[in-house]
Design a protein around this motif. Structure first.
Motif, PDB file in Angstrom:
ATOM      1  N   LEU A  91       5.032  38.933  50.669  1.00  0.00           N
ATOM      2  CA  LEU A  91       4.812  37.639  50.016  1.00  0.00           C
ATOM      3  C   LEU A  91       5.536  37.602  48.667  1.00  0.00           C
ATOM      4  O   LEU A  91       5.779  38.654  48.065  1.00  0.00           O
ATOM      5  CB  LEU A  91       3.317  37.440  49.786  1.00  0.00           C
ATOM      6  CG  LEU A  91       2.513  36.673  50.854  1.00  0.00           C
ATOM      7  CD1 LEU A  91       2.790  37.207  52.248  1.00  0.00           C
ATOM      8  CD2 LEU A  91       1.023  36.735  50.564  1.00  0.00           C
ATOM      9  N   ASN A 218       2.667  41.278  55.067  1.00  0.00           N
ATOM     10  CA  ASN A 218       2.202  40.515  56.218  1.00  0.00           C
ATOM     11  C   ASN A 218       3.228  40.777  57.318  1.00  0.00           C
ATOM     12  O   ASN A 218       4.341  40.238  57.283  1.00  0.00           O
ATOM     13  CB  ASN A 218       2.097  39.020  55.884  1.00  0.00           C
ATOM     14  CG  ASN A 218       1.578  38.219  57.069  1.00  0.00           C
ATOM     15  OD1 ASN A 218       1.893  38.524  58.222  1.00  0.00           O
ATOM     16  ND2 ASN A 218       0.789  37.193  56.794  1.00  0.00           N
ATOM     17  N   ALA A 222       4.721  36.567  57.671  1.00  0.00           N
ATOM     18  CA  ALA A 222       3.996  35.463  57.018  1.00  0.00           C
ATOM     19  C   ALA A 222       3.834  34.248  57.944  1.00  0.00           C
ATOM     20  O   ALA A 222       4.014  33.109  57.526  1.00  0.00           O
ATOM     21  CB  ALA A 222       4.679  35.076  55.703  1.00  0.00           C
ATOM     22  N   ARG A 224       0.925  34.073  60.047  1.00  0.00           N
ATOM     23  CA  ARG A 224      -0.535  33.899  60.161  1.00  0.00           C
ATOM     24  C   ARG A 224      -1.211  34.964  59.309  1.00  0.00           C
ATOM     25  O   ARG A 224      -0.528  35.813  58.752  1.00  0.00           O
ATOM     26  CB  ARG A 224      -0.956  34.040  61.627  1.00  0.00           C
ATOM     27  CG  ARG A 224      -0.395  35.304  62.277  1.00  0.00           C
ATOM     28  CD  ARG A 224      -0.514  35.300  63.763  1.00  0.00           C
ATOM     29  NE  ARG A 224      -1.852  35.737  64.126  1.00  0.00           N
ATOM     30  CZ  ARG A 224      -2.207  36.017  65.371  1.00  0.00           C
ATOM     31  NH1 ARG A 224      -1.335  35.894  66.362  1.00  0.00           N
ATOM     32  NH2 ARG A 224      -3.421  36.412  65.640  1.00  0.00           N
ATOM     33  N   ASP A 225      -2.546  34.916  59.208  1.00  0.00           N
ATOM     34  CA  ASP A 225      -3.228  35.866  58.316  1.00  0.00           C
ATOM     35  C   ASP A 225      -3.176  37.299  58.863  1.00  0.00           C
ATOM     36  O   ASP A 225      -2.612  37.546  59.930  1.00  0.00           O
ATOM     37  CB  ASP A 225      -4.673  35.409  58.049  1.00  0.00           C
ATOM     38  CG  ASP A 225      -5.531  35.478  59.300  1.00  0.00           C
ATOM     39  OD1 ASP A 225      -5.357  36.417  60.106  1.00  0.00           O
ATOM     40  OD2 ASP A 225      -6.384  34.594  59.500  1.00  0.00           O
ATOM     41  N   GLY A 332      -5.045  29.682  48.780  1.00  0.00           N
ATOM     42  CA  GLY A 332      -4.277  28.511  49.204  1.00  0.00           C
ATOM     43  C   GLY A 332      -3.664  27.746  48.048  1.00  0.00           C
ATOM     44  O   GLY A 332      -2.933  26.775  48.251  1.00  0.00           O
ATOM     45  N   THR A 340       5.924  28.351  52.165  1.00  0.00           N
ATOM     46  CA  THR A 340       4.758  28.848  52.905  1.00  0.00           C
ATOM     47  C   THR A 340       3.541  28.937  51.999  1.00  0.00           C
ATOM     48  O   THR A 340       3.606  29.525  50.917  1.00  0.00           O
ATOM     49  CB  THR A 340       5.047  30.250  53.500  1.00  0.00           C
ATOM     50  OG1 THR A 340       6.242  30.171  54.271  1.00  0.00           O
ATOM     51  CG2 THR A 340       3.909  30.739  54.367  1.00  0.00           C
ATOM     52  N   TYR A 342      -0.130  30.291  50.939  1.00  0.00           N
ATOM     53  CA  TYR A 342      -0.798  31.588  51.094  1.00  0.00           C
ATOM     54  C   TYR A 342      -2.322  31.464  50.977  1.00  0.00           C
ATOM     55  O   TYR A 342      -2.873  31.572  49.885  1.00  0.00           O
ATOM     56  CB  TYR A 342      -0.288  32.568  50.024  1.00  0.00           C
ATOM     57  CG  TYR A 342       1.197  32.889  50.093  1.00  0.00           C
ATOM     58  CD1 TYR A 342       1.904  32.873  51.290  1.00  0.00           C
ATOM     59  CD2 TYR A 342       1.896  33.242  48.931  1.00  0.00           C
ATOM     60  CE1 TYR A 342       3.257  33.191  51.346  1.00  0.00           C
ATOM     61  CE2 TYR A 342       3.255  33.570  48.970  1.00  0.00           C
ATOM     62  CZ  TYR A 342       3.922  33.532  50.182  1.00  0.00           C
ATOM     63  OH  TYR A 342       5.254  33.860  50.220  1.00  0.00           O
ATOM     64  N   LYS A 344      -6.434  32.583  51.803  1.00  0.00           N
ATOM     65  CA  LYS A 344      -7.207  33.829  51.734  1.00  0.00           C
ATOM     66  C   LYS A 344      -6.838  34.764  52.885  1.00  0.00           C
ATOM     67  O   LYS A 344      -6.706  34.316  54.023  1.00  0.00           O
ATOM     68  CB  LYS A 344      -8.690  33.444  51.815  1.00  0.00           C
ATOM     69  CG  LYS A 344      -9.630  34.569  51.548  1.00  0.00           C
ATOM     70  CD  LYS A 344     -11.038  34.023  51.375  1.00  0.00           C
ATOM     71  CE  LYS A 344     -12.005  35.177  51.277  1.00  0.00           C
ATOM     72  NZ  LYS A 344     -13.353  34.751  50.956  1.00  0.00           N
ATOM     73  N   ARG A 345      -6.669  36.039  52.556  1.00  0.00           N
ATOM     74  CA  ARG A 345      -6.396  37.088  53.546  1.00  0.00           C
ATOM     75  C   ARG A 345      -5.090  36.864  54.304  1.00  0.00           C
ATOM     76  O   ARG A 345      -4.991  37.130  55.495  1.00  0.00           O
ATOM     77  CB  ARG A 345      -7.572  37.220  54.513  1.00  0.00           C
ATOM     78  CG  ARG A 345      -8.857  37.438  53.718  1.00  0.00           C
ATOM     79  CD  ARG A 345      -9.907  38.148  54.459  1.00  0.00           C
ATOM     80  NE  ARG A 345     -10.998  38.450  53.577  1.00  0.00           N
ATOM     81  CZ  ARG A 345     -12.261  38.115  53.794  1.00  0.00           C
ATOM     82  NH1 ARG A 345     -12.600  37.487  54.896  1.00  0.00           N
ATOM     83  NH2 ARG A 345     -13.189  38.452  52.935  1.00  0.00           N
ATOM     84  N   PHE A 346      -4.113  36.382  53.578  1.00  0.00           N
ATOM     85  CA  PHE A 346      -2.813  36.144  54.189  1.00  0.00           C
ATOM     86  C   PHE A 346      -1.910  37.363  54.044  1.00  0.00           C
ATOM     87  O   PHE A 346      -0.777  37.370  54.518  1.00  0.00           O
ATOM     88  CB  PHE A 346      -2.165  34.909  53.557  1.00  0.00           C
ATOM     89  CG  PHE A 346      -1.151  34.253  54.446  1.00  0.00           C
ATOM     90  CD1 PHE A 346      -1.530  33.694  55.656  1.00  0.00           C
ATOM     91  CD2 PHE A 346       0.197  34.213  54.098  1.00  0.00           C
ATOM     92  CE1 PHE A 346      -0.607  33.101  56.498  1.00  0.00           C
ATOM     93  CE2 PHE A 346       1.139  33.629  54.938  1.00  0.00           C
ATOM     94  CZ  PHE A 346       0.729  33.074  56.150  1.00  0.00           C
TER      95      PHE A 346
END
Ligand code: GLA
Length: 387
Positions: A91, A218, A222, A224-225, A332, A340, A342, A344-346
């Motif tokens: 990220l 991720n 990046a 999905r979580d 978020g 994109t 981001y 929570k928990r991404f």
């Protein structure tokens, strides 16, 4: 006939070889020399007028790491999936402006002391030092302007395994820490698709040091979580924390509780366990695991496997512990690279380090660095994919 056909055939072969990925030894070495040049571009201006640069390291397989000398931030890192397709697995922001505005330490070098020091105070050689309290009641990640927010001197080192050597002198008293600290962090992109990080530091006065890197991974690229990422940690014990995330001092066995990652387990499988007080304190995982290892050996600390892409990341380190953080504070409000968002928990962070609050906990391995000694640690992130 023969004399016109032969040159044509040879030319055809040359074209075929330079287009083919599976080229022969000799044509590969030509591609390598071209590919391994370190590209340097302007990444943006700091408020004081200085320019941050962005360096692109590439290896012969096509893997890329982009690193800026602002905070030593890894802004992009690509890794292959099971079909050999490279995608960016970290990220961050597209430009310096994003990092300057607000960043939860995306990709950055963290120091002088990574992680928390209780109440921003510690004593060394009979003197008490006061640091910035920037995380609830505690000091976090080096303070208000930690190593993640300074401009490092950069030295690109071209070669078969390109490297970027960053250096920084943290002045005596900077962010409240004692001693002039000379720090170097060298990122090397290896032939086997690993990114090696070597940290060194020396001081002219006794001080505390705990350096790490705060990359948010991720492995879906990046998309999905990270709750389905499967994690294995080579750790039989972790450090329970109090409500402000300072270790209680206990080294608790992971057996029988939600901190057991000794076998590959989906990150999300137990992350919301309503019965676990530690999970409640962390808002998920935000804890330090004590690695199973002999003193300072480079050993496997963690393996992450992402089932939809087949990507695998292995983390080796000489450090005694690893902070596993599941992006619980992402909410978020940040839109990062390529627009994109981001939530929570991404992403997940695997920060190799010494135990949090070690300067105040004498039973923990020491983080004191004295004049004449050299702080030296290595962490390697290696990427591959299940075929
Ligand atoms: C570390 C901490 C977390 C959080 C992140 C940055 O991983 O342990 O609590 O502060 O950094 O947001």
């Amino acid at each position: 006939m023969k004399s016109t056909f032969l040159p044509l055939l040879l030319a055809g072969l040359v074209i075929f070889q330079s287009c083919s990925n599976k080229s022969s030894e000799s044509s590969e070495s030509t591609t390598e020399t071209q590919a391994l040049k370190i590209e340097k571009t302007d990444f943006g201006k700091l408020p004081d007028g200085q320019t941050a640069e962005l360096y692109t390291l590439k290896n012969a397989n096509g893997m890329e790491a982009k690193i800026t000398n602002y905070g030593g931030i890894i802004t992009h890192l690509t890794a292959p999936d099971s079909s050999g397709v490279f995608d960016d697995v970290v990220l961050g922001y597209d430009s310096l402006a994003g990092y300057l505005k607000s960043s939860p330490y995306f990709g950055a070098i963290v120091g002088r002391y990574g992680n928390r020091i209780a109440k921003g105070k510690f004593a060394l050689d009979g003197k008490t030092y006061t640091l910035a309290v920037n995380n609830m009641v505690n000091h976090l990640h080096g303070g208000t302007v930690g190593f993640d927010k300074v401009l490092w001197k950069a030295e690109p080192i071209e070669g078969e395994e390109p490297a970027l050597k960053l250096s920084y002198v943290s002045k005596d008293g900077e962010e409240g820490y004692p001693g002039n600290l000379n720090v170097t962090v060298t990122y090397t992109l290896k032939k086997n698709n690993s990114l090696k990080i070597d940290y060194t530091a020396t001081t002219d006065k006794a001080t505390v040091v705990n350096l790490t890197n705060h990359t948010y991974f991720n492995l879906t690229g990046a998309k999905r979580d990270i709750l389905d990422h499967q994690l294995t940690l080579n750790a039989d014990r972790f450090l329970p924390v109090n409500e402000t995330l300072i270790p209680t001092g206990e080294l608790k066995p992971v057996a029988g509780n939600v901190f057991d990652f000794t076998k590959a387990t989906a990150v999300g499988a137990r992350i919301n366990d309503p019965k676990d007080q530690q999970i409640k304190y962390g808002g998920g995982y935000d804890h330090c695991w004590v690695l199973n290892k002999k003193d300072k050996e480079l050993s496997l600390a963690a393996t992450v496997y992402e089932p939809t892409t087949g990507r695998i990341m292995e983390v080796q380190t000489t450090e005694p512990a690893i902070q596993f953080y599941t992006g619980n504070f992402l909410d978020g409000s940040i839109t990062g690279k390529k627009g994109t968002n981001y939530p929570k928990r991404f992403a997940l962070c695997l920060e190799t380090e010494h135990y949090p609050d070690s300067p105040n906990q004498s039973a923990f391995p020491t983080v004191v660095l004295k004049p004449g000694e050299t702080y030296q640690t290595t962490t390697i992130y290696t990427f591959s994919a299940k075929k």
